[in-house]
Scaffold this motif. Structure first.
Motif, PDB file in Angstrom:
ATOM      1  N   TYR A   1       0.823  -1.203   0.000  1.00  0.00           N
ATOM      2  CA  TYR A   1       0.000   0.000   0.000  1.00  0.00           C
ATOM      3  C   TYR A   1       0.862   1.261   0.000  1.00  0.00           C
ATOM      4  N   TRP A   2       2.052   1.176   0.571  1.00  0.00           N
ATOM      5  CA  TRP A   2       2.956   2.324   0.516  1.00  0.00           C
ATOM      6  C   TRP A   2       3.195   2.737  -0.936  1.00  0.00           C
ATOM      7  N   SER A   3       3.306   1.755  -1.831  1.00  0.00           N
ATOM      8  CA  SER A   3       3.521   2.065  -3.241  1.00  0.00           C
ATOM      9  C   SER A   3       2.378   2.903  -3.792  1.00  0.00           C
ATOM     10  N   GLY A   4       1.152   2.559  -3.419  1.00  0.00           N
ATOM     11  CA  GLY A   4       0.008   3.338  -3.876  1.00  0.00           C
ATOM     12  C   GLY A   4      -0.027   4.723  -3.260  1.00  0.00           C
ATOM     13  N   TRP A   5       0.326   4.812  -1.987  1.00  0.00           N
ATOM     14  CA  TRP A   5       0.278   6.111  -1.311  1.00  0.00           C
ATOM     15  C   TRP A   5       1.304   7.094  -1.860  1.00  0.00           C
ATOM     16  N   LEU A   6       2.345   6.575  -2.485  1.00  0.00           N
ATOM     17  CA  LEU A   6       3.336   7.455  -3.113  1.00  0.00           C
ATOM     18  C   LEU A   6       2.717   8.282  -4.225  1.00  0.00           C
ATOM     19  N   ASN A   7       1.592   7.793  -4.776  1.00  0.00           N
ATOM     20  CA  ASN A   7       0.995   8.437  -5.931  1.00  0.00           C
ATOM     21  C   ASN A   7      -0.366   9.070  -5.650  1.00  0.00           C
ATOM     22  N   VAL A   8      -0.760   9.101  -4.382  1.00  0.00           N
ATOM     23  CA  VAL A   8      -2.014   9.765  -4.037  1.00  0.00           C
ATOM     24  C   VAL A   8      -1.826  11.277  -4.172  1.00  0.00           C
ATOM     25  N   PRO A   9      -2.668  11.954  -4.938  1.00  0.00           N
ATOM     26  CA  PRO A   9      -2.524  13.404  -5.113  1.00  0.00           C
ATOM     27  C   PRO A   9      -2.507  14.149  -3.783  1.00  0.00           C
ATOM     28  N   ASP A  10      -1.541  15.021  -3.645  1.00  0.00           N
ATOM     29  CA  ASP A  10      -1.407  15.898  -2.466  1.00  0.00           C
ATOM     30  C   ASP A  10      -1.092  15.153  -1.173  1.00  0.00           C
ATOM     31  N   SER A  11      -0.738  13.855  -1.245  1.00  0.00           N
ATOM     32  CA  SER A  11      -0.448  13.128  -0.012  1.00  0.00           C
ATOM     33  C   SER A  11       0.958  13.407   0.507  1.00  0.00           C
ATOM     34  N   ASP A  12       1.899  13.684  -0.424  1.00  0.00           N
ATOM     35  CA  ASP A  12       3.303  13.923  -0.039  1.00  0.00           C
ATOM     36  C   ASP A  12       3.829  12.799   0.836  1.00  0.00           C
ATOM     37  N   PHE A  13       3.445  11.572   0.503  1.00  0.00           N
ATOM     38  CA  PHE A  13       3.791  10.431   1.354  1.00  0.00           C
ATOM     39  C   PHE A  13       5.302  10.295   1.541  1.00  0.00           C
ATOM     40  N   LYS A  14       6.048  10.383   0.453  1.00  0.00           N
ATOM     41  CA  LYS A  14       7.496  10.207   0.548  1.00  0.00           C
ATOM     42  C   LYS A  14       8.122  11.303   1.395  1.00  0.00           C
ATOM     43  N   GLU A  15       7.651  12.528   1.220  1.00  0.00           N
ATOM     44  CA  GLU A  15       8.183  13.651   2.003  1.00  0.00           C
ATOM     45  C   GLU A  15       7.824  13.502   3.479  1.00  0.00           C
ATOM     46  N   CYS A  16       6.611  13.002   3.756  1.00  0.00           N
ATOM     47  CA  CYS A  16       6.192  12.828   5.154  1.00  0.00           C
ATOM     48  C   CYS A  16       6.999  11.744   5.857  1.00  0.00           C
ATOM     49  N   MET A  17       7.360  10.703   5.124  1.00  0.00           N
ATOM     50  CA  MET A  17       8.086   9.589   5.731  1.00  0.00           C
ATOM     51  C   MET A  17       9.576   9.889   5.896  1.00  0.00           C
ATOM     52  N   ALA A  18      10.123  10.743   5.043  1.00  0.00           N
ATOM     53  CA  ALA A  18      11.552  11.053   5.094  1.00  0.00           C
ATOM     54  C   ALA A  18      11.939  11.605   6.465  1.00  0.00           C
ATOM     55  N   GLY A  19      13.004  11.084   7.016  1.00  0.00           N
ATOM     56  CA  GLY A  19      13.489  11.538   8.317  1.00  0.00           C
ATOM     57  C   GLY A  19      12.907  10.766   9.481  1.00  0.00           C
ATOM     58  N   GLY A  20      11.833  10.001   9.235  1.00  0.00           N
ATOM     59  CA  GLY A  20      11.283   9.152  10.276  1.00  0.00           C
ATOM     60  C   GLY A  20      12.142   7.905  10.455  1.00  0.00           C
ATOM     61  N   THR A  21      11.735   7.032  11.349  1.00  0.00           N
ATOM     62  CA  THR A  21      12.529   5.844  11.637  1.00  0.00           C
ATOM     63  C   THR A  21      11.696   4.585  11.457  1.00  0.00           C
ATOM     64  N   LEU A  22      12.269   3.620  10.770  1.00  0.00           N
ATOM     65  CA  LEU A  22      11.632   2.314  10.578  1.00  0.00           C
ATOM     66  C   LEU A  22      12.358   1.287  11.439  1.00  0.00           C
ATOM     67  N   TRP A  23      11.580   0.476  12.161  1.00  0.00           N
ATOM     68  CA  TRP A  23      12.108  -0.582  13.011  1.00  0.00           C
ATOM     69  C   TRP A  23      11.425  -1.895  12.629  1.00  0.00           C
ATOM     70  N   GLY A  24      11.990  -2.990  13.080  1.00  0.00           N
ATOM     71  CA  GLY A  24      11.366  -4.287  12.856  1.00  0.00           C
ATOM     72  C   GLY A  24      11.475  -5.162  14.088  1.00  0.00           C
ATOM     73  N   VAL A  25      10.493  -6.027  14.271  1.00  0.00           N
ATOM     74  CA  VAL A  25      10.514  -7.046  15.327  1.00  0.00           C
ATOM     75  C   VAL A  25      10.045  -8.346  14.703  1.00  0.00           C
ATOM     76  N   THR A  26      10.825  -9.395  14.848  1.00  0.00           N
ATOM     77  CA  THR A  26      10.421 -10.685  14.287  1.00  0.00           C
ATOM     78  C   THR A  26      10.889 -11.827  15.176  1.00  0.00           C
ATOM     79  N   VAL A  27      10.071 -12.870  15.221  1.00  0.00           N
ATOM     80  CA  VAL A  27      10.415 -14.081  15.958  1.00  0.00           C
ATOM     81  C   VAL A  27      10.331 -15.255  14.992  1.00  0.00           C
ATOM     82  N   MET A  28      11.271 -16.176  15.138  1.00  0.00           N
ATOM     83  CA  MET A  28      11.367 -17.319  14.227  1.00  0.00           C
ATOM     84  C   MET A  28      11.585 -18.594  15.031  1.00  0.00           C
ATOM     85  N   SER A  29      11.445 -19.730  14.375  1.00  0.00           N
ATOM     86  CA  SER A  29      11.647 -21.000  15.062  1.00  0.00           C
ATOM     87  C   SER A  29      13.119 -21.388  15.110  1.00  0.00           C
ATOM     88  N   ASP A  30      13.935 -20.796  14.254  1.00  0.00           N
ATOM     89  CA  ASP A  30      15.352 -21.137  14.161  1.00  0.00           C
ATOM     90  C   ASP A  30      16.155 -20.404  15.225  1.00  0.00           C
TER      91      ASP A  30
END
Length: 205
Positions: free
Chosen positions: A105-134
């Protein structure tokens, strides 16, 4: 969508839960990490499995698409957060289907008129949390790389991925290393993400 908001901080965390199982190990580990955030930091939790969100349809070359309903609320929650935490179990060495759909959905939001999605996300922080069996968490390298490159594309910081071991419900609580790492996970430095071909800051200056 649930929110635990306490005034007094400029940071706002959006935890995106992508497991097909409620109260899964990845969520348990994420909540342990979130419990150690400063009291003034706002938290919002979104369970993708509980949202009536259809599969992503790529409409970049069609008429203008403007999100509505659940999609609009999810878009707003995403751009309003300073920190987005992707919480997904490791499925076939990558993200869960629910989580991948959210990122599509991020791909679609990049092209929503007047959303400025890429500009809004720039400078923010992305984190991840994952658990596995290995027990060897190197098997999650593909998931880590995918999140890191996604952050790089949007010019975001990347705080890395908190990993744990657990298959049966609640099993991650027995992973002492993961539970210890969770206590300080969000205290770590989060540098700007870069593509492999980009020079580190300061090189060649």
């Amino acid at each position: 969508m649930s929110s635990d908001a306490t005034p007094g901080s400029d940071r706002s965390f959006l935890f995106v839960l992508g497991s097909s199982r409620a109260d899964g190990n990845s969520e348990l580990l994420a909540r342990e990490a979130a419990a150690h955030l400063p009291a003034g930091v706002r938290q919002r939790w979104v369970d993708l499995n509980r949202l009536d969100l259809p599969d992503f349809q790529d409409g970049r070359h069609e008429a203008d698409h403007r999100p509505g309903g659940v999609e609009e609320e999810l878009l707003r929650a995403t751009v309003e957060a300073t920190d987005v935490v992707i919480v997904s179990p490791l499925y076939w060495y990558s993200l869960s289907a629910q989580t991948k759909r959210y990122l599509d959905y991020w791909s679609g939001w990049l092209n929503v008129p007047d959303s400025d999605f890429k500009e809004c996300m720039a400078g923010g922080t992305l984190w991840g949390v994952t658990v596995m069996s290995d027990d060897d968490h190197a098997v999650a390298d593909g998931l880590v790389t995918g999140l890191s490159l996604s952050a790089a594309y949007l010019r975001m910081r990347f705080g890395g991925v908190l990993t744990g071991t657990g298959s049966r419900p609640g099993r991650v609580r027995a992973d002492a290393r993961a539970m210890t790492d969770a206590k300080t996970f969000f205290e770590r430095e989060a540098p700007f993400a870069r593509f492999p071909y980009e020079e580190p800051a300061g090189v060649g200056a």
